[in-house]
Scaffold this active site. Structure first.
Site, PDB file in Angstrom:
ATOM      1  N   ASP A 296      -9.618  -1.592   5.628  1.00 48.57           N
ATOM      2  CA  ASP A 296      -8.805  -2.812   5.733  1.00 48.57           C
ATOM      3  C   ASP A 296      -7.320  -2.527   5.905  1.00 48.57           C
ATOM      4  O   ASP A 296      -6.468  -3.342   5.569  1.00 48.57           O
ATOM      5  CB  ASP A 296      -9.027  -3.652   4.468  1.00 48.57           C
ATOM      6  CG  ASP A 296      -8.795  -2.840   3.200  1.00 48.57           C
ATOM      7  OD1 ASP A 296      -8.110  -1.812   3.283  1.00 48.57           O
ATOM      8  OD2 ASP A 296      -9.306  -3.235   2.133  1.00 48.57           O
TER       9      ASP A 296
ATOM     10  N   GLU B 163     -17.329   0.352   6.123  1.00 49.19           N
ATOM     11  CA  GLU B 163     -16.900  -0.430   4.949  1.00 49.19           C
ATOM     12  C   GLU B 163     -16.629  -1.880   5.368  1.00 49.19           C
ATOM     13  O   GLU B 163     -15.658  -2.519   4.945  1.00 49.19           O
ATOM     14  CB  GLU B 163     -15.668   0.190   4.284  1.00 49.19           C
ATOM     15  CG  GLU B 163     -15.452  -0.267   2.841  1.00 49.19           C
ATOM     16  CD  GLU B 163     -14.208   0.338   2.231  1.00 49.19           C
ATOM     17  OE1 GLU B 163     -14.279   1.506   1.779  1.00 49.19           O
ATOM     18  OE2 GLU B 163     -13.153  -0.325   2.190  1.00 49.19           O
TER      19      GLU B 163
ATOM     20  N   GLU C  67      -4.615  -6.807   3.243  1.00 44.39           N
ATOM     21  CA  GLU C  67      -5.927  -6.200   3.515  1.00 44.39           C
ATOM     22  C   GLU C  67      -7.043  -7.216   3.742  1.00 44.39           C
ATOM     23  O   GLU C  67      -7.937  -6.981   4.558  1.00 44.39           O
ATOM     24  CB  GLU C  67      -6.315  -5.240   2.378  1.00 44.39           C
ATOM     25  CG  GLU C  67      -5.499  -3.946   2.332  1.00 44.39           C
ATOM     26  CD  GLU C  67      -4.148  -4.093   1.648  1.00 44.39           C
ATOM     27  OE1 GLU C  67      -3.834  -5.197   1.137  1.00 44.39           O
ATOM     28  OE2 GLU C  67      -3.396  -3.099   1.624  1.00 44.39           O
TER      29      GLU C  67
ATOM     30  N   HIS D 112      -0.287   1.009  -6.112  1.00 44.97           N
ATOM     31  CA  HIS D 112       0.432   0.968  -4.843  1.00 44.97           C
ATOM     32  C   HIS D 112       0.346  -0.369  -4.123  1.00 44.97           C
ATOM     33  O   HIS D 112       1.046  -0.596  -3.146  1.00 44.97           O
ATOM     34  CB  HIS D 112      -0.089   2.057  -3.897  1.00 44.97           C
ATOM     35  CG  HIS D 112      -1.462   1.773  -3.365  1.00 44.97           C
ATOM     36  ND1 HIS D 112      -1.676   0.980  -2.258  1.00 44.97           N
ATOM     37  CD2 HIS D 112      -2.691   2.150  -3.782  1.00 44.97           C
ATOM     38  CE1 HIS D 112      -2.976   0.887  -2.023  1.00 44.97           C
ATOM     39  NE2 HIS D 112      -3.609   1.581  -2.937  1.00 44.97           N
TER      40      HIS D 112
ATOM     41  N   ARG E 112       0.648  -3.718  -2.247  1.00 40.05           N
ATOM     42  CA  ARG E 112       1.859  -4.459  -1.849  1.00 40.05           C
ATOM     43  C   ARG E 112       2.086  -5.686  -2.737  1.00 40.05           C
ATOM     44  O   ARG E 112       3.205  -5.986  -3.124  1.00 40.05           O
ATOM     45  CB  ARG E 112       1.740  -4.903  -0.392  1.00 40.05           C
ATOM     46  CG  ARG E 112       2.355  -3.948   0.602  1.00 40.05           C
ATOM     47  CD  ARG E 112       2.184  -4.472   2.016  1.00 40.05           C
ATOM     48  NE  ARG E 112       3.084  -3.818   2.973  1.00 40.05           N
ATOM     49  CZ  ARG E 112       2.938  -2.592   3.443  1.00 40.05           C
ATOM     50  NH1 ARG E 112       1.936  -1.844   3.045  1.00 40.05           N
ATOM     51  NH2 ARG E 112       3.801  -2.099   4.304  1.00 40.05           N
TER      52      ARG E 112
ATOM     53  N   HIS F 212       2.186   7.392  -6.016  1.00 40.55           N
ATOM     54  CA  HIS F 212       2.124   7.115  -4.572  1.00 40.55           C
ATOM     55  C   HIS F 212       3.517   7.325  -3.967  1.00 40.55           C
ATOM     56  O   HIS F 212       4.524   7.106  -4.643  1.00 40.55           O
ATOM     57  CB  HIS F 212       1.662   5.664  -4.401  1.00 40.55           C
ATOM     58  CG  HIS F 212       1.314   5.265  -3.002  1.00 40.55           C
ATOM     59  ND1 HIS F 212       2.267   5.044  -2.032  1.00 40.55           N
ATOM     60  CD2 HIS F 212       0.120   5.022  -2.399  1.00 40.55           C
ATOM     61  CE1 HIS F 212       1.676   4.684  -0.903  1.00 40.55           C
ATOM     62  NE2 HIS F 212       0.368   4.666  -1.100  1.00 40.55           N
TER      63      HIS F 212
END
Ligand code: UD1
Ligand code: UDP
Length: 387
Positions: A98, A120, A134, A211, A213, A244
């Site tokens: 994604d 996936e 995503e 991580h 967003r 990250h």
């Protein structure tokens, strides 16, 4: 002999981890010619994974910028990928998951009238903005895909509800489990000094990753505050946090945990040390998608710092629990698991709902069928056994 020309397009750490087993399986058959293209949406974290899985790269779009925007990622990939597709004219573009690389990779393939296979496929939260971007990336990739390779029955059901033809959907399991099984080793020795010194038997070890967003800013600050509270209250607790490379994550992590003796801030770990660290930790606190899939098979409880998940199978298996990003809630949930052995044991089924380690082989067989090399469609996989 006519070869099937497959172009995997990968851009970030998890895409390499999840497509490496598939690329390896395709490379074992002369029937396939594989042209691996990396967008470089991630740089160091991508290279780290290309290295551990020993993948050759044919094209590198090298697009990463510090603090890149979604618009920059999308336009750069599109501009740079289209001419390569024109030149190579693959039979199939293979994308995973994604990310913006997966979505824009599929879009470029569509413009070139090239078939797309989506690994996936079918994960959904139903919430447009969670995870952001995503949820929409994977929906759009689903619209563009010709072959949908889903990890579970539920993901297959999600696609059928969106009127995707069942003839285009194959339940294969998630190749992340193939990758995981290759790398976990009871006798693994860490190279990292901090991890070498850590007494996993005597200490309470919590592994943290973050991580997303939509968690940047206040939600992430809440998570790190919760971790500070836990470290202050529990002298035996050690927090391991491979940070990250997103500067927003790094700055806040350094500011809030930098001087804390119980917090070990590490550089992103390569896959082998990371999964062996997961396997030895007491609890994993994360907003990662991949880590939610890996935890259940390792028998380590995973607490997810998000409000919704597209991976409810982990929750159903009891190994994963959504705890959100409320500071006090996180402190309560981690504390409860560390103190109550019965509650802890309930969360360690040790069986993965995401696969059996043979997803890559099934994906290869699907492609052989889709390109008319084999005549019988491969049997669908159902976590827990072949139907
Ligand atoms: C991306 C994906 C996300 C996936 C995650 C895996 C999108 C929109 N997001 O999010 O779905 O879960 O990867 O980790 O596709 N950076 C580096 N070096 C690296 C990697 C990142 O410096 O090797 C820094 C850069 O400053 C970059 C920033 O991190 O601008 C953010 O990277 P980006 O790919 O935009 O977002 P992620 O949060 O990594
Ligand atoms: N991972 C790793 N090293 C790290 C952190 C994570 O190898 O320091 C692996 C982890 O095992 C999982 C994948 O990276 O397979 C998840 O990546 P990330 O959380 O960045 O992305 P997501 O899965 O959320 O898309």
């Amino acid at each position: 002999m006519q070869q099937i020309k497959v172009m995997p397009v990968v851009g970030t750490r998890p895409e390499v981890i999840k497509l490496a087993p598939v690329i390896k399986k395709l490379n074992q058959k002369e029937l396939f010619s594989v042209i691996t293209t990396v967008t470089g949406q991630h740089r160091e974290m991508l290279d780290q994974m290309l290295d551990v899985f020993a993948l050759n790269v044919d094209y590198d779009l090298d697009i990463m910028n510090s603090r890149q925007t979604l618009t920059e990622i999308s336009t750069l990939i599109l501009e740079k990928l289209v001419p390569i597709l024109k030149k190579e004219a693959p039979d199939l573009v293979l994308v995973q998951g994604d990310t913006t690389t997966a979505f824009v990779g599929s879009l470029a393939a569509f413009y070139a009238k090239t078939r797309v296979a989506h690994v996936e496929a079918g994960l959904r939260t139903g919430d447009k903005y969670a995870p952001f971007p995503e949820e929409i990336n994977r929906r759009l990739t689903g619209v563009l895909a010709d072959i949908h390779l889903t990890p579970t029955d539920r993901a297959c059901g999600n696609l059928m509800e969106e009127n995707v033809s069942p003839h285009q959907i194959y339940i294969t399991g998630n190749p992340v489990i193939d990758a995981l099984q290759e790398m976990v080793d009871e006798d693994y020795q860490f190279e990292n000094e901090k991890l070498q010194e850590l007494d996993f038997q005597k200490k309470e070890v919590v592994l943290l990753t973050c991580h997303r967003r939509e968690n940047l800013g206040q939600p992430l600050e809440n998570v790190l505050s919760a971790v500070c509270d836990l470290l202050a209250a529990r002298k035996n607790l050690e927090l391991v946090f491979p940070v990250h490379l997103n500067p927003e994550v790094r700055q806040l992590a350094e500011k809030m945990l930098g001087g804390n003796k119980g917090a070990h801030l590490l550089e992103p770990l390569s896959y082998r040390p990371f999964v062996n660290l997961m396997a030895r930790s007491d609890i994993i606190l994360t907003d990662s998608g991949g880590v939610q899939e890996e935890g259940p098979g390792l028998g380590v409880p995973v607490l997810v710092t998000r409000e919704v998940t597209e991976r409810p199978e982990g929750q159903e298996s009891k190994a994963v629990k959504l705890v959100g990003t409320d500071r006090r809630q996180i402190v309560r949930e981690v504390g409860r698991l560390l103190e109550d052995r019965t509650e802890y044991e309930k969360m360690v089924p040790g069986v993965s709902p995401y696969g059996d380690g043979r997803a890559a082989e099934r994906i290869r067989d699907v492609l052989l069928f889709e390109f008319g090399i084999t005549k019988k469609p491969p049997a669908d996989f159902s976590p827990g056994g072949i139907k």
